[in-house]
Design a protein around this motif. Structure first.
Motif, short mmCIF file in Angstrom:
data_model
loop_
_atom_site.label_atom_id
_atom_site.label_comp_id
_atom_site.label_asym_id
_atom_site.label_seq_id
_atom_site.Cartn_x
_atom_site.Cartn_y
_atom_site.Cartn_z
N ALA A 150 -52.95 -17.33 -19.63
CA ALA A 150 -52.95 -18.68 -20.19
C ALA A 150 -52.48 -18.70 -21.64
N ASP A 151 -51.98 -17.55 -22.14
CA ASP A 151 -51.46 -17.44 -23.52
C ASP A 151 -52.51 -17.75 -24.56
N VAL A 152 -53.77 -17.41 -24.27
CA VAL A 152 -54.83 -17.57 -25.27
C VAL A 152 -54.79 -16.36 -26.21
N PRO A 153 -54.69 -16.57 -27.52
CA PRO A 153 -54.65 -15.43 -28.44
C PRO A 153 -55.90 -14.56 -28.32
N ALA A 154 -55.70 -13.26 -28.47
CA ALA A 154 -56.83 -12.34 -28.35
C ALA A 154 -57.88 -12.61 -29.41
N GLY A 155 -57.45 -13.01 -30.61
CA GLY A 155 -58.40 -13.28 -31.67
C GLY A 155 -59.27 -14.50 -31.43
N ALA A 156 -58.85 -15.37 -30.51
CA ALA A 156 -59.63 -16.58 -30.22
C ALA A 156 -60.68 -16.36 -29.15
N ILE A 157 -60.75 -15.16 -28.58
CA ILE A 157 -61.72 -14.87 -27.52
C ILE A 157 -62.88 -14.11 -28.13
N SER A 158 -64.06 -14.65 -28.05
CA SER A 158 -65.25 -14.02 -28.62
C SER A 158 -66.08 -13.37 -27.53
N ILE A 159 -67.01 -12.53 -27.95
CA ILE A 159 -67.91 -11.89 -27.01
C ILE A 159 -68.75 -12.92 -26.26
N THR A 160 -69.15 -13.96 -26.96
CA THR A 160 -69.96 -15.01 -26.33
C THR A 160 -69.18 -15.71 -25.23
N MET A 161 -67.88 -15.95 -25.46
CA MET A 161 -67.05 -16.61 -24.45
C MET A 161 -66.91 -15.72 -23.21
N ILE A 162 -66.68 -14.43 -23.43
CA ILE A 162 -66.52 -13.52 -22.29
C ILE A 162 -67.82 -13.43 -21.51
N ALA A 163 -68.94 -13.28 -22.25
CA ALA A 163 -70.24 -13.15 -21.57
C ALA A 163 -70.56 -14.40 -20.76
N ALA A 164 -70.22 -15.58 -21.32
CA ALA A 164 -70.48 -16.83 -20.58
C ALA A 164 -69.61 -16.92 -19.34
N GLY A 165 -68.36 -16.45 -19.44
CA GLY A 165 -67.47 -16.49 -18.28
C GLY A 165 -67.86 -15.51 -17.20
N VAL A 166 -68.43 -14.38 -17.59
CA VAL A 166 -68.83 -13.36 -16.62
C VAL A 166 -70.23 -13.62 -16.10
N GLY A 167 -71.07 -14.22 -16.95
CA GLY A 167 -72.44 -14.51 -16.53
C GLY A 167 -73.43 -13.43 -16.88
N ILE A 168 -73.20 -12.72 -17.99
CA ILE A 168 -74.13 -11.70 -18.44
C ILE A 168 -74.42 -11.93 -19.92
N ALA A 169 -75.36 -11.17 -20.47
CA ALA A 169 -75.74 -11.32 -21.87
C ALA A 169 -74.65 -10.73 -22.77
N PRO A 170 -74.48 -11.28 -23.99
CA PRO A 170 -73.46 -10.74 -24.90
C PRO A 170 -73.65 -9.25 -25.22
N ARG A 171 -74.91 -8.82 -25.34
CA ARG A 171 -75.14 -7.41 -25.64
C ARG A 171 -74.69 -6.52 -24.48
N THR A 172 -74.97 -6.96 -23.25
CA THR A 172 -74.51 -6.22 -22.08
C THR A 172 -72.99 -6.28 -21.96
N GLN A 173 -72.41 -7.40 -22.38
CA GLN A 173 -70.95 -7.54 -22.31
C GLN A 173 -70.25 -6.52 -23.20
N ARG A 174 -70.82 -6.23 -24.35
CA ARG A 174 -70.21 -5.24 -25.25
C ARG A 174 -70.17 -3.86 -24.59
N VAL A 175 -71.21 -3.54 -23.85
CA VAL A 175 -71.25 -2.24 -23.17
C VAL A 175 -70.14 -2.13 -22.14
N HIS A 176 -69.94 -3.18 -21.34
CA HIS A 176 -68.90 -3.13 -20.31
C HIS A 176 -67.51 -3.17 -20.92
N LEU A 177 -67.34 -3.84 -22.04
CA LEU A 177 -66.05 -3.81 -22.73
C LEU A 177 -65.74 -2.39 -23.21
N THR A 178 -66.75 -1.70 -23.72
CA THR A 178 -66.55 -0.33 -24.16
C THR A 178 -66.14 0.57 -23.00
#
Length: 317
Positions: free
Chosen positions: A26-54
């Motif tokens: 969708a041509d969304v800049p990488a800098g505009a995507i936050s951990i909170t946005m990813i966690a909300a889209g996946v349905g997990i907590a932001p702290r858990t989201q950081r682990v899966h990103l790693t």
């Protein structure tokens, strides 16, 4: 070099990659995507989201910016429950190698290794000479199906007692369709990483030098190997892309990773041969991705920057 993969059945990893891919398309800049946005889209907590990103970054499925997807997540199948069942799933063209693997799998313990059994005894179980046993064990080691380790034999008081039989370790995580003993070529992602290392060593030694951090060097290899494996880019095409930028030996590079990705195609790009490559007739030159000027090299594919744009888009060095 071991090619790490996300754990089998990891739904958050696959969902994270799918979410990042949808944002990327969708041509969304990488800098505009936050951990909170990813966690909300996946349905997990932001702290858990950081682990899966790693996990995704270490596995090479997401770029080092932790936002750009590179190639699809394909978790490996879980290993079978017993060494015997796993050995039955490995396809081997050599019947003697099959006998060796079957004997080791039958005598292996819960740790998938054989302990305290001499090579002579193992060869006798397989109905072959120790010399033949050793030769075919080397074939299995070359295919990374079996590994030999020295296992000391000690008495109850801890002192060395008798000979030192080899300990054979079954590599349950490696499954190959065939045993390639003639060319020494390894299948799967390891082959592409080896090919990427050879390419970078030849055309861009600054990308594999000892001054780089091991994590940066591994990320560079994975980026080039990903274009070979998932984008189907020929090595000659990648060589022309990287060779556009010549680096003098006495110049230091501030960010080797940023320099390399400025010379390579975008993530998840698929190679399409030009009309000149198909017909042998040089036609219209492709345009630069940034300035839209024709490339100097008529064989340069679409979707890459010219040398001038690559020079201005990378950090100074």
């Amino acid at each position: 070099m071991q090619h790490l993969k996300p754990p089998a059945g990891c739904t958050p990893c696959r969902s994270t990659w799918s979410y990042l891919r949808s944002r990327y398309l969708a041509d969304v800049p990488a800098g505009a995507i936050s951990i909170t946005m990813i966690a909300a889209g996946v349905g997990i907590a932001p702290r858990t989201q950081r682990v899966h990103l790693t996990v995704l970054v270490e596995a090479g499925h997401v770029d080092m910016d932790r936002r750009t997807p590179l190639h699809p997540v394909t978790p490996p199948l879980p290993p079978p429950t017993t060494p015997g069942r796993w050995a039955a799933t490995v396809t081997l063209p050599c019947d003697t190698c099959r006998r060796v693997l079957t004997v080791v799998a039958e005598l292996a313990g819960a740790d998938w290794t054989t302990r305290g059994i001499t090579r002579t005894d193992l060869a006798q179980y397989a109905r072959m000479t120790p010399k033949t046993w050793t030769a075919h064990v080397k074939h299995l080691e070359k295919a990374q199906i079996l590994r030999t380790e020295a296992d000391s034999c000690r008495a109850d008081d801890g002192r060395w007692d008798g000979s030192r039989p080899d300990r054979y370790v079954l590599l349950s995580g490696s499954t190959f369709d065939a045993l390639l003993t003639t060319t020494g070529t390894q299948a799967g992602a390891r082959w592409f990483e080896n090919a990427a290392h050879e390419l970078l060593t030849d055309v861009a030694p600054w990308a594999t030098g000892s001054k780089l951090l091991p994590s940066d060097r591994q990320a560079l290899l994975r980026r080039v190997a990903g274009h070979m494996e998932y984008g189907h880019y020929p090595r000659d095409v990648l060589r022309r892309m990287i060779a556009r930028r010549t680096i003098r030996p006495h110049h230091g590079i501030t960010d080797a990773y940023a320099l390399l990705i400025s010379l390579l195609p975008p993530p998840m790009a698929t190679y399409t041969p030009s009309m000149g490559e198909v017909t042998g007739v040089v036609g219209r030159r492709t345009l630069c991705l940034t300035c839209e000027h024709p490339h100097e090299d008529p064989a340069m594919p679409e979707g890459v920057m010219c040398a001038a744009c690559a020079r201005t888009s990378t950090p100074a060095f």
